[in-house]
Motif scaffolding. Structure first.
Motif, PDB file in Angstrom:
ATOM      1  N   GLU A  11       0.743  -1.337   0.446  1.00  0.00           N
ATOM      2  CA  GLU A  11       0.051  -0.297  -0.070  1.00  0.00           C
ATOM      3  C   GLU A  11       0.452   0.992  -0.024  1.00  0.00           C
ATOM      4  N   ALA A  17      -4.870   0.607  -1.970  1.00  0.00           N
ATOM      5  CA  ALA A  17      -5.671   0.143  -0.921  1.00  0.00           C
ATOM      6  C   ALA A  17      -5.365  -1.089  -1.475  1.00  0.00           C
ATOM      7  N   ILE A  18      -5.071  -2.369  -0.862  1.00  0.00           N
ATOM      8  CA  ILE A  18      -4.503  -3.252  -0.530  1.00  0.00           C
ATOM      9  C   ILE A  18      -4.807  -3.892   0.930  1.00  0.00           C
ATOM     10  N   SER A  19      -5.822  -4.726   0.988  1.00  0.00           N
ATOM     11  CA  SER A  19      -6.296  -5.008   2.689  1.00  0.00           C
ATOM     12  C   SER A  19      -5.394  -6.824   2.417  1.00  0.00           C
ATOM     13  N   ARG A  21      -6.407  -9.156   2.899  1.00  0.00           N
ATOM     14  CA  ARG A  21      -6.939 -10.206   2.027  1.00  0.00           C
ATOM     15  C   ARG A  21      -6.410 -10.378   0.291  1.00  0.00           C
ATOM     16  N   ASP A  22      -6.084  -8.994  -0.049  1.00  0.00           N
ATOM     17  CA  ASP A  22      -5.668  -8.992  -1.575  1.00  0.00           C
ATOM     18  C   ASP A  22      -4.556  -9.953  -1.511  1.00  0.00           C
ATOM     19  N   GLU A  24      -3.426 -12.204   0.467  1.00  0.00           N
ATOM     20  CA  GLU A  24      -4.318 -13.554   0.028  1.00  0.00           C
ATOM     21  C   GLU A  24      -4.801 -14.426  -0.655  1.00  0.00           C
ATOM     22  N   ARG A  25      -5.347 -13.075  -1.943  1.00  0.00           N
ATOM     23  CA  ARG A  25      -5.584 -13.254  -3.447  1.00  0.00           C
ATOM     24  C   ARG A  25      -5.080 -13.246  -4.591  1.00  0.00           C
ATOM     25  N   ARG A  44      -7.876 -10.711  -9.235  1.00  0.00           N
ATOM     26  CA  ARG A  44      -8.355  -9.449  -9.573  1.00  0.00           C
ATOM     27  C   ARG A  44      -8.276  -8.923  -8.085  1.00  0.00           C
ATOM     28  N   LEU A 263     -11.228  -2.030  -4.709  1.00  0.00           N
ATOM     29  CA  LEU A 263     -12.493  -1.716  -4.311  1.00  0.00           C
ATOM     30  C   LEU A 263     -12.759  -0.829  -3.721  1.00  0.00           C
TER      31      LEU A 263
ATOM     32  N   ARG B 248     -11.233  -5.069   6.735  1.00  0.00           N
ATOM     33  CA  ARG B 248     -11.117  -4.635   6.144  1.00  0.00           C
ATOM     34  C   ARG B 248     -10.996  -6.793   5.069  1.00  0.00           C
ATOM     35  N   GLY B 249     -11.523  -6.640   3.851  1.00  0.00           N
ATOM     36  CA  GLY B 249     -11.174  -7.893   3.113  1.00  0.00           C
ATOM     37  C   GLY B 249     -12.675  -9.001   3.934  1.00  0.00           C
ATOM     38  N   GLY B 250     -13.228  -8.843   4.579  1.00  0.00           N
ATOM     39  CA  GLY B 250     -14.544  -9.071   5.179  1.00  0.00           C
ATOM     40  C   GLY B 250     -15.241  -9.122   4.037  1.00  0.00           C
ATOM     41  N   ALA B 279     -18.083  -2.310  -0.396  1.00  0.00           N
ATOM     42  CA  ALA B 279     -18.252  -2.369  -1.591  1.00  0.00           C
ATOM     43  C   ALA B 279     -19.165  -3.340  -2.190  1.00  0.00           C
ATOM     44  N   THR B 281     -19.217  -6.191  -4.378  1.00  0.00           N
ATOM     45  CA  THR B 281     -18.854  -6.607  -5.403  1.00  0.00           C
ATOM     46  C   THR B 281     -19.242  -7.774  -6.534  1.00  0.00           C
ATOM     47  N   GLU B 326     -17.936  -6.389   0.215  1.00  0.00           N
ATOM     48  CA  GLU B 326     -16.622  -6.407   1.340  1.00  0.00           C
ATOM     49  C   GLU B 326     -16.522  -4.913   1.653  1.00  0.00           C
ATOM     50  N   VAL B 328     -14.492  -2.373   2.763  1.00  0.00           N
ATOM     51  CA  VAL B 328     -12.718  -2.132   2.505  1.00  0.00           C
ATOM     52  C   VAL B 328     -12.162  -1.163   3.390  1.00  0.00           C
TER      53      VAL B 328
END
Lengths: 351, 351
Positions: A11, A17-19, A21-22, A24-25, A44, A263, B248-250, B279, B281, B326, B328
């Motif tokens: 980030e 903006a990156i979590s 979870r991102d 992890e993706r 994504r 997002l 975030r990411g949940g 957001a 998704t 999700e 953000v």
């Protein structure tokens, strides 16, 4: 080093903006494939964040790349197992490409569209172009059709390197189709096809940074566009489209990616669209597949790629969601003339 | 009499926000079918507005009903032709039911779920229940799966007559599944199945009008629910779910219909969800199909129907969109204890 620290690092580095979870993706994508473009498709998240994330994962010893492939290391594989991550399952319907649209009733339309689109203009970097596959254009038009947004309607297409106007007019359903584009190659191509095929299409040259000509305000039932994805650029397309609608019940179709829009940007866009008077009625992720454009090696994201292979022309990795919005009140869009470049923000990767 | 006047009349009568475009949707549905339940499915507007709209169209001489069928009159057919309306095309993919999900990899999960769900409790009007088909539950879980919201995750199911907890736990992917429900038939059924099948499901009895127990706040990666559709009721489910997410990411999964929610309500819901930090998704309309509940003849909308035929148990007309949200940012939900009935508003039709 946990994923939260990694996300924070990405980030800071990318201002995207990156979590966690991102991050992890990215790992989940790596469990499914070693191909860079397929990782981009599966993860994504914004492409620039993906690139920075891969580098950060590599710095931790979890990812490496060589011989053109991006791979989890043994330590990376263990990390995934520890977190209970498993590969993305292959659940896309082989029949309809995951779009839920039966193609057979569209066969003659599809054939006609393939024929007239054969010598279309190539995508130009100058206007941030990059068009969808012809099947995607048909699917988008089919979605407009099934929603009742074509038959007997006045349709405005705002920027049309996807040739939505041509496919829509070929159904012979709309009352009128109007195209706005700034690129003379596009406007003259569509005008020629319209003449040759006797299609009810009006073509106008317009720079979207200026407000719509008064004759187009509140004059349409439906608009379609595939916006550039900077926040200001996207809102410009969406806002101009909404002001072109006659009012409540008017619908707009837009495309929105993960590759160039976090997002957080999705949320900002959605908040604005709702504030302007519309509801989101459909958001079908991955609906649009894009033909790879000829300027991939000079696009902004290229130099950020850990592995630089030019993807095949019909090897889709860039996809966008189909977003349909519908006015539930009068549109209250307040956008004047915008100056300067509307294509760039921190997340832009393919301009 | 134009459609705008008709819409205004329906709006005054029902206090439901209805546009001329909604009236047109009724006409388009009538071009495709004469069956009341199929009209309700196709028109995709609040059921009570549909009923009032049909009466208004009948008063104009455009629609009539007899021998159990709702039909356009000759004048109505002419009106449709004049407006360029045509029937809804049959474009749903026959393979995946328009959901874009390939069912074969899910075969064993589907079989196991059918087996354990065989003696589920029946839907109860007291709690505004009405569950989805078993295939829909599987499709919803598949969507969570492909989004990475199941594997290794803590999942909260808020109200579970759809038995999402059971299907999700049968994948053996989630770390933990927690169910909140107020109906002792549901909680005891799920607890029994969890024992018999050795599923990692915790079952808690909870009235959602009260805030979540502190132990559940910020404790989950994913939540799923199928809210009641009054605006306050829907927001209660969505808000409680968001506060249960770690941050975030949940992600959260919700269902939202046209039958009991106008697009104005959709817009209000979307604005609130965005304001709370999330957001949208995915918004896949028509994703969920419902088993017809046993109290159809005592539901609020029954007496408004021009034709009263009890639909077959597996003759779906009531559908809802799958909505995935999700976070953000941190969730900023401010919802205390709510008193009274959360099931009713002007648009409620099946309570």
């Amino acid at each position: 080093m946990d994923l939260a620290h990694l996300a924070a690092r990405v980030e800071r580095e990318t201002r995207i903006a990156i979590s966690p979870r991102d991050i992890e993706r990215i790992l989940v994508a790596l469990l499914s494939t070693e191909d860079m473009w397929r990782i981009a498709e599966l993860a994504r998240i914004p492409l620039l964040a993906l690139c920075a994330g891969l580098r950060a994962l590599a710095a931790e010893g979890w990812v490496r790349w060589d011989v053109g492939l991006v791979r989890l290391t043994d330590a990376g594989t263990e990390l995934c197992a520890r977190r209970g991550l498993s590969p993305v399952p292959a659940l896309d319907c082989p029949r309809c490409g995951g779009r839920g649209i039966e193609p057979r009733p569209l066969a003659s339309l599809t054939e006609a569209f393939h024929r007239v689109a054969a010598d279309r203009p190539e995508a130009a970097q100058e206007f941030d172009q990059g068009y969808v596959t012809e099947d995607t254009t048909i699917a988008r038009v089919a979605q407009m059709w099934r929603h009742g947004d074509l038959a007997g309607k006045d349709l405005l297409v705002v920027g049309d390197d996807d040739l939505v106007s041509v496919a829509a007019a070929l159904t012979r359903l709309p009352r009128r189709v109007t195209v706005l584009d700034i690129d003379p190659r596009i406007t003259s191509f569509i005008a020629r096809i319209a003449r040759e095929e006797s299609l009810a299409i009006d073509v106008l040259s317009h720079d979207l940074r200026r407000p719509l000509p008064p004759s187009l305000a509140r004059a349409f039932d439906t608009f379609a566009c595939d916006p550039t994805e900077s926040l200001d650029g996207f809102l410009l397309f969406a806002g101009r489209g909404l002001t072109a609608l006659r009012g409540r019940g008017g619908a707009g179709y837009l495309g929105l990616t993960h590759a160039e829009a976090s997002l957080a940007k999705w949320r900002a866009i959605q908040g604005r669209i709702v504030a302007w008077g519309a509801a989101i009625t459909d958001l079908r992720d991955g609906f649009h597949a894009y033909v790879n454009w000829p300027y991939v090696e000079t696009m902004r994201g290229w130099e950020h790629l850990p592995v630089r292979r030019v993807p095949g022309r019909l090897e889709p990795w860039y996809r966008s969601a189909l977003v349909r919005v519908e006015l539930v009140t009068e549109a209250t869009v307040d956008l004047g003339t915008i100056d300067g470049n509307i294509f760039l923000d921190d997340e832009a990767a393919t301009t």
